[in-house]
Design a protein around this motif. Sequence first.
Motif, PDB file in Angstrom:
ATOM      1  N   ALA A 121     -17.487 -10.652  -9.246  1.00 41.02           N
ATOM      2  CA  ALA A 121     -16.861 -10.817  -8.153  1.00 41.02           C
ATOM      3  C   ALA A 121     -17.391 -12.382  -7.601  1.00 41.02           C
ATOM      4  O   ALA A 121     -16.555 -13.201  -7.842  1.00 41.02           O
ATOM      5  CB  ALA A 121     -17.399  -9.979  -6.601  1.00 41.02           C
ATOM      6  N   TYR A 122     -18.088 -12.842  -8.435  1.00 47.76           N
ATOM      7  CA  TYR A 122     -19.039 -14.143  -8.191  1.00 47.76           C
ATOM      8  C   TYR A 122     -18.033 -14.723  -9.130  1.00 47.76           C
ATOM      9  O   TYR A 122     -17.900 -16.194  -9.889  1.00 47.76           O
ATOM     10  CB  TYR A 122     -20.029 -13.837  -9.089  1.00 47.76           C
ATOM     11  N   SER A 123     -17.437 -14.575 -10.568  1.00 43.90           N
ATOM     12  CA  SER A 123     -16.711 -14.915 -11.754  1.00 43.90           C
ATOM     13  C   SER A 123     -16.117 -15.462 -10.877  1.00 43.90           C
ATOM     14  O   SER A 123     -15.290 -16.225 -11.600  1.00 43.90           O
ATOM     15  CB  SER A 123     -16.305 -13.767 -12.671  1.00 43.90           C
ATOM     16  N   LEU A 124     -15.122 -14.586 -10.489  1.00 43.97           N
ATOM     17  CA  LEU A 124     -13.573 -14.837  -9.359  1.00 43.97           C
ATOM     18  C   LEU A 124     -14.289 -16.017  -8.940  1.00 43.97           C
ATOM     19  O   LEU A 124     -13.314 -17.097  -8.849  1.00 43.97           O
ATOM     20  CB  LEU A 124     -13.074 -14.129  -8.670  1.00 43.97           C
ATOM     21  N   ALA A 125     -15.231 -16.471  -7.992  1.00 47.29           N
ATOM     22  CA  ALA A 125     -15.434 -17.581  -7.223  1.00 47.29           C
ATOM     23  C   ALA A 125     -15.362 -18.607  -7.819  1.00 47.29           C
ATOM     24  O   ALA A 125     -14.866 -19.588  -7.798  1.00 47.29           O
ATOM     25  CB  ALA A 125     -16.456 -16.998  -6.818  1.00 47.29           C
ATOM     26  N   ILE A 126     -16.137 -18.146  -9.360  1.00 50.34           N
ATOM     27  CA  ILE A 126     -16.628 -19.160 -10.143  1.00 50.34           C
ATOM     28  C   ILE A 126     -15.548 -19.817 -10.735  1.00 50.34           C
ATOM     29  O   ILE A 126     -15.156 -21.541 -10.465  1.00 50.34           O
ATOM     30  CB  ILE A 126     -17.798 -19.030 -11.156  1.00 50.34           C
ATOM     31  N   ALA A 127     -14.378 -18.549 -10.548  1.00 47.61           N
ATOM     32  CA  ALA A 127     -13.491 -20.010 -10.957  1.00 47.61           C
ATOM     33  C   ALA A 127     -12.338 -20.441 -10.457  1.00 47.61           C
ATOM     34  O   ALA A 127     -11.915 -21.369 -10.713  1.00 47.61           O
ATOM     35  CB  ALA A 127     -12.369 -18.787 -11.963  1.00 47.61           C
ATOM     36  N   CYS A 128     -12.107 -19.550  -9.279  1.00 43.66           N
ATOM     37  CA  CYS A 128     -11.809 -20.583  -8.243  1.00 43.66           C
ATOM     38  C   CYS A 128     -12.661 -21.371  -8.159  1.00 43.66           C
ATOM     39  O   CYS A 128     -11.451 -23.526  -8.211  1.00 43.66           O
ATOM     40  CB  CYS A 128     -12.386 -20.226  -6.848  1.00 43.66           C
ATOM     41  N   GLY A 132     -11.253 -25.604  -8.949  1.00 46.33           N
ATOM     42  CA  GLY A 132     -10.451 -26.378  -7.452  1.00 46.33           C
ATOM     43  C   GLY A 132      -9.829 -26.374  -6.489  1.00 46.33           C
ATOM     44  O   GLY A 132      -9.900 -26.638  -5.481  1.00 46.33           O
ATOM     45  N   LEU A 133      -9.437 -24.832  -6.504  1.00 49.30           N
ATOM     46  CA  LEU A 133      -9.036 -24.501  -5.046  1.00 49.30           C
ATOM     47  C   LEU A 133      -9.226 -24.886  -3.593  1.00 49.30           C
ATOM     48  O   LEU A 133      -8.742 -24.616  -2.908  1.00 49.30           O
ATOM     49  CB  LEU A 133      -8.738 -22.775  -5.641  1.00 49.30           C
ATOM     50  N   PRO A 134     -10.710 -24.534  -4.202  1.00 51.96           N
ATOM     51  CA  PRO A 134     -11.166 -24.865  -1.867  1.00 51.96           C
ATOM     52  C   PRO A 134     -11.048 -25.642  -1.869  1.00 51.96           C
ATOM     53  O   PRO A 134     -11.326 -25.946  -0.327  1.00 51.96           O
ATOM     54  CB  PRO A 134     -13.172 -23.914  -2.858  1.00 51.96           C
ATOM     55  N   ALA A 135     -10.540 -26.534  -2.324  1.00 49.81           N
ATOM     56  CA  ALA A 135     -10.641 -27.945  -1.696  1.00 49.81           C
ATOM     57  C   ALA A 135      -9.150 -28.201  -0.996  1.00 49.81           C
ATOM     58  O   ALA A 135      -9.024 -28.896  -0.349  1.00 49.81           O
ATOM     59  CB  ALA A 135     -10.616 -28.970  -2.884  1.00 49.81           C
ATOM     60  N   MET A 140     -11.351 -17.005  -0.403  1.00 51.52           N
ATOM     61  CA  MET A 140     -11.729 -15.249  -0.141  1.00 51.52           C
ATOM     62  C   MET A 140     -12.424 -15.001  -1.200  1.00 51.52           C
ATOM     63  O   MET A 140     -10.871 -14.110  -1.841  1.00 51.52           O
ATOM     64  CB  MET A 140     -11.720 -14.808   1.955  1.00 51.52           C
ATOM     65  N   VAL A 141     -13.239 -13.844  -2.194  1.00 46.03           N
ATOM     66  CA  VAL A 141     -13.350 -13.400  -2.729  1.00 46.03           C
ATOM     67  C   VAL A 141     -14.450 -12.040  -2.059  1.00 46.03           C
ATOM     68  O   VAL A 141     -15.368 -11.853  -1.479  1.00 46.03           O
ATOM     69  CB  VAL A 141     -14.228 -13.764  -3.640  1.00 46.03           C
ATOM     70  N   LEU A 142     -13.595 -10.934  -2.211  1.00 41.25           N
ATOM     71  CA  LEU A 142     -14.208  -9.703  -1.305  1.00 41.25           C
ATOM     72  C   LEU A 142     -15.091  -8.521  -2.573  1.00 41.25           C
ATOM     73  O   LEU A 142     -13.944  -8.443  -3.106  1.00 41.25           O
ATOM     74  CB  LEU A 142     -12.951  -9.066  -0.512  1.00 41.25           C
ATOM     75  N   GLY A 143     -16.378  -8.513  -2.479  1.00 46.42           N
ATOM     76  CA  GLY A 143     -16.575  -7.139  -2.956  1.00 46.42           C
ATOM     77  C   GLY A 143     -16.604  -5.612  -2.626  1.00 46.42           C
ATOM     78  O   GLY A 143     -17.507  -5.933  -1.320  1.00 46.42           O
ATOM     79  N   THR A 144     -16.100  -5.032  -3.156  1.00 46.88           N
ATOM     80  CA  THR A 144     -16.919  -3.726  -2.617  1.00 46.88           C
ATOM     81  C   THR A 144     -17.301  -2.724  -3.867  1.00 46.88           C
ATOM     82  O   THR A 144     -16.743  -2.865  -4.808  1.00 46.88           O
ATOM     83  CB  THR A 144     -14.864  -3.044  -1.376  1.00 46.88           C
TER      84      THR A 144
END
Length: 469
Positions: A121-128, A132-135, A140-144
């Motif tokens: 999940a953190y890897s997906l967030a770092i890739a985003c 520059g996607l959050p800009a 939202m990255v959900l980890g379950t």
Amino acid sequence: MRGARDQRGIPEPVLLRIAELIEEQSGLALDDLQCRALDAAVVERMAALNMGEPWDYLALLRQVRSGELRVLIERIANGETAFFRNAPHFRALRDVVLPVLLTVARRVVFWSAGCATGEEAYSLAIACLEAGLPAVAPVMVLGTDINRSALAAAERGEYAGRHLANVGPELRERYFEPTPRGWRVNDTVRALVSWAPHNLLNTELPVPPESVDLLFCQNVTIYFRPETIRRVTERLATVLRPGGHFFPGFSEMPWCRAPGLELVSFGDCFAYRKQLPRSSGSVQDRPMKRRLAGGRALNAGEGSLQGSRRARLPQSVPEVPTAAAAESAHPAGSGSLESARQAASRGDLARALQEVSAALEADPMRPEAWELFGLLQRQAGRRDEAERGFRRQLYLAPESPLPHFHLATLFRERGQTNDARREYARAARILETLSPETQLAGVTADLLLRACRRFGLAGDTESESEGPS
């Protein structure tokens, strides 16, 4: 489970019933090796609870309010994961999925199902963040995960140095903070990720229908029975947006299929994509449809994001040409495997087959070309041609377990159970000679071996056959 059990362990009738309870609750179908681990875990839990009778412990497991079954499942569930595991999937994310999402003016949702201790999940967030996607859009990255202890560790976001083996120095400096025990994911990354307990067998899902743009569920269903995989995959497919992507693990690909999902190729890996409706849909989703139909990958700085940096993966991951580069470098019929893969990723199966056929005509001694030929023919429903491709691959690369694995999958689809078992057994024998960490098409030899044992009941089946081999 076979044979008599050590008298110091749990009686086999009790262990069988416990294994059944675990499968009913979590989907985990334990093989002999895992049952030995279960035996040890039960002994440990009985000692912790000061219980002397295995039948009493079984009765405790059946008491829902006790919560003991959940504790036991957490003890035996495999939590193996890593940052940027399955590098080809993250290249596909970088080169195809994220450039599309940069043009979509709405909230973007990623789901890491079975996230264990959170590295994926953190890897997906770092890739985003790297893209520059959050800009340009809320992310939202959900980890379950079913394991609440693992989720607690994920939420802490603290990892020993060995867990960051796939994280290059630049990413480590940008997204991690040193701690006395190793590294901690920084607040910029953590702000994008949410955590929730979830059992994949539950019919109630943690996200609404058609709300997820990207779903990772990797090396989780490998422990399920095929029928359980089918039910789980069909539920997971309902949460994907049209055009959204589902990345199972490599060894899970053949069974993670569901209505409305189409197989697509991303250069050196495959995934499933939720089919697009025939109508144009909402205005904000049209850029995605144009990208999927046209096949051109946006470069950083194009579209609504100016001056963004291209997502950077760990330095050990080689660059993959974008679809646009492949198109210009290899016109139709030139016989490039890369252009064949790119054509397949756009859904242009006819051109993909044309390209791979041209490549084989130019050089028929390339096992990777025959492998792609077989995969494409299988996708087209021409199983005899697919078998021909995989057998040519096997002839040219007899030391590889992959053609045996592909043939086993093909035989399984045809209902040739004994032939499938034989090929799984052959793949398993080769895999047993490799280091467990050996990478094969984005998955470790260890996980591929488990898949052979799980789905093929790999054993001595050389004498069994339902047809010519």
